[in-house]
Every structure is written in structure tokens, then in C-alpha cells.
Design a protein around this motif. Sequence first.
Motif, PDB file in Angstrom:
ATOM      1  N   TYR A   2       0.816  -1.202   0.000  1.00 46.58           N
ATOM      2  CA  TYR A   2       0.000   0.000   0.000  1.00 46.58           C
ATOM      3  C   TYR A   2       0.861   1.268   0.000  1.00 46.58           C
ATOM      4  N   VAL A  19       0.174   3.470  15.591  1.00 48.04           N
ATOM      5  CA  VAL A  19       0.054   2.105  15.056  1.00 48.04           C
ATOM      6  C   VAL A  19       1.197   1.215  15.553  1.00 48.04           C
TER       7      VAL A  19
ATOM      8  N   GLY B  40      -1.897  -6.691   7.328  1.00 47.19           N
ATOM      9  CA  GLY B  40      -2.636  -5.586   7.948  1.00 47.19           C
ATOM     10  C   GLY B  40      -1.860  -4.283   7.961  1.00 47.19           C
ATOM     11  N   LEU B  41      -0.542  -4.383   8.175  1.00 44.76           N
ATOM     12  CA  LEU B  41       0.269  -3.164   8.286  1.00 44.76           C
ATOM     13  C   LEU B  41       0.668  -2.590   6.920  1.00 44.76           C
ATOM     14  N   PRO B  45      -5.610  -1.565   2.613  1.00 38.98           N
ATOM     15  CA  PRO B  45      -5.741  -0.126   2.358  1.00 38.98           C
ATOM     16  C   PRO B  45      -6.087   0.658   3.627  1.00 38.98           C
ATOM     17  N   ALA B  46      -5.774   1.940   3.637  1.00 36.45           N
ATOM     18  CA  ALA B  46      -6.115   2.784   4.797  1.00 36.45           C
ATOM     19  C   ALA B  46      -7.610   3.094   4.747  1.00 36.45           C
ATOM     20  N   ASN B  52      -4.506   5.719   8.432  1.00 36.44           N
ATOM     21  CA  ASN B  52      -3.729   4.531   8.780  1.00 36.44           C
ATOM     22  C   ASN B  52      -3.913   4.071  10.224  1.00 36.44           C
ATOM     23  N   SER B  53      -4.497   4.921  11.075  1.00 30.84           N
ATOM     24  CA  SER B  53      -4.715   4.500  12.463  1.00 30.84           C
ATOM     25  C   SER B  53      -5.672   3.304  12.504  1.00 30.84           C
ATOM     26  N   ARG B  55      -5.342   0.620  11.179  1.00 29.59           N
ATOM     27  CA  ARG B  55      -4.604  -0.653  11.214  1.00 29.59           C
ATOM     28  C   ARG B  55      -4.546  -1.245  12.626  1.00 29.59           C
ATOM     29  N   ILE B  56      -4.800  -0.423  13.653  1.00 28.70           N
ATOM     30  CA  ILE B  56      -4.835  -0.924  15.038  1.00 28.70           C
ATOM     31  C   ILE B  56      -5.996  -1.917  15.202  1.00 28.70           C
ATOM     32  N   TYR B  58      -6.672  -4.459  13.602  1.00 28.20           N
ATOM     33  CA  TYR B  58      -6.273  -5.855  13.451  1.00 28.20           C
ATOM     34  C   TYR B  58      -5.756  -6.495  14.734  1.00 28.20           C
ATOM     35  N   ILE B  59      -5.431  -5.695  15.740  1.00 30.51           N
ATOM     36  CA  ILE B  59      -5.092  -6.304  17.025  1.00 30.51           C
ATOM     37  C   ILE B  59      -6.145  -5.969  18.086  1.00 30.51           C
TER      38      ILE B  59
END
Lengths: 58, 243
Positions: A2, A19, B40-41, B45-46, B52-53, B55-56, B58-59
Amino acid sequence: MYFENLSELLTMQGHGAFVWSAYGIALMVFIINIASPIIKRKFFIKNRKKYQNHESKT
Amino acid sequence: MWQWFHRLASPREFYSLTQKWLPWLSVLACLLLVTGVVWGLAFAPADYKQGNSFRIFYIHVPSAVLAQACYVSMAILSAVALIWRIKLAAMMAKSAAPLGAWLTFLALVTGSIWGKPTWGTWWFWDARLTSMLILLFLYLGVIALYNAIQNQTQAEKSAAILTFVGLINIPIIKFSVEWWNTLHQKATFKLTGEFTISQDMLTPFWVMLAGFVCFFILALLLRTRLEILQREQKTSWVQGVLK
């Protein structure tokens, strides 16, 4: 991928610190929960063996 | 099948059988988690709103789901231990408590970190966040009871009672975002199969969830095996294992 490059992946348009710290804490939680019972088990076995050796001598 | 379960309920059988599962489970958990994290990281896509936050997610979501699932499992195991007096169930319930506490802690911390760029605050006393904090206290309460009461049977009974009382908190966590006006977003996943998330964001989530489940089982097995060794240390089979 990405992101265009590694630097973009690290900074994540200003969200990198949030993140990466969240993923870092998750990694820490994983390591603690896997390592802790393994280390405790080793200590337990070591102590138990010491005790058994002591018992067999007396 | 029933006989197999009956055999597995014996701590000795459980100990020797799970010995074979551990390497496979470790490899599977590592593969799924590494794949999920990289996907995920770096590849998902954002989010169009959160950037992009997101992506948190996924955990945060797998840890929150498993923290609640762990509590329900703990209640079922405690009930099995109380009703049928199965020692292994009691040992597993005790082993699940610290693991559940860690998962709840992870869900709260990652939620808080996600909250700062999304809501502009680390913490807010809304229904979802508060009920998750209560879940953490319930776990800590159960752990404290196990540690405070010397008599094993009494400790198990007291911890089971607290676990049963705390079960009321699980539907509160689940429906808090619908019953009250909360800052926390509504559920992304519903049991009816409706998803409010695109497929290229969803696939890494399933990989991460599977990885979290494998990690959970692995950590629970490791803790339970240690508990078995400690409790059965005077039996001849444990002394054989220790040689």
C-alpha cells in the motif's frame, strides 16, 4: 504494498507512532504469555529435581 | 468420541496428548500472526475516514473478542468443574484468568491508542470502554481470589461464583454500543453475517483472528500444563515426567 516506500510505512501519514506502539505492546503481551509459563515450568522442574535429590540423600 | 473426551479429562492424558499439539500450534500461530501483521500493516488499504490508524483494528478487535470469549469459557469450565467435579476443568479455568486479563488489557490499551487520533482523547467514560474496564477488574478479582484463598477447593468455588456473577457484563459489553449513545463505533461484525467493511480490509482480519485464537489455545495449554505439574507433583506419573 500500500505504501510507496519504507519511510511511508514507518510514518503512516502521521499515524505511525500510534500504530507501531499498539503493535509493539501486542508483541510484548504475546511474549509475556508464552515465555512466562515456559520459564515457570523450568524453575518448577529444577526445584523439584533439587528436592528429589535432597530427599534421596537423607 | 465421548470416550476420547472422557480420556482427555484426565490430567495425565491431557498432559501427554497436548505435548504433541504444542509444536504444531506454535508454528500455526506464528505463521498466521506474521502473515496477518504484514498484511494488515503494509498491504491493507487505509480507511477513508480514520486513515492509517485504522490498522490498530487488526489487534484491537481480535483481542477484545477473545477477552470476552475467554471469560465465557472460564464460566463454562468453572460450571463443569463444580457440577461434574472434573479437576482438569478447574485447572483450565484458573489458567484462563491471567490470559483473559492480558487480552482485556491489550484491547483497552490498543483501543486507547486508537482513540487518540480518531476521537482526540485517550479515554472516555462511555459504556463500551467502561464495561471493558469492568471485565479487566473481574479478571483481576478472580486471580486475586485464587491467590488469596489457601484452600484450593474453596478458592475454586469462590472464583467460580465471581465468574458467574460477572457473566452479566458480557452482554452489556456486546450491546453497549446499541443501548447507549457511545463514542465507540457500532459493531463492524454481526453474527448475521453483515459486514460494514470492504473485503480487502476484511481478509487480513480473519487471518489475525485465527492467529489470535491459535495463540490463545497455545498460551492456555502452556499454563494448564504447568498447573497440572504443580498440582499433581506428588503423583508417580509427574515424578516420572520430572526425571
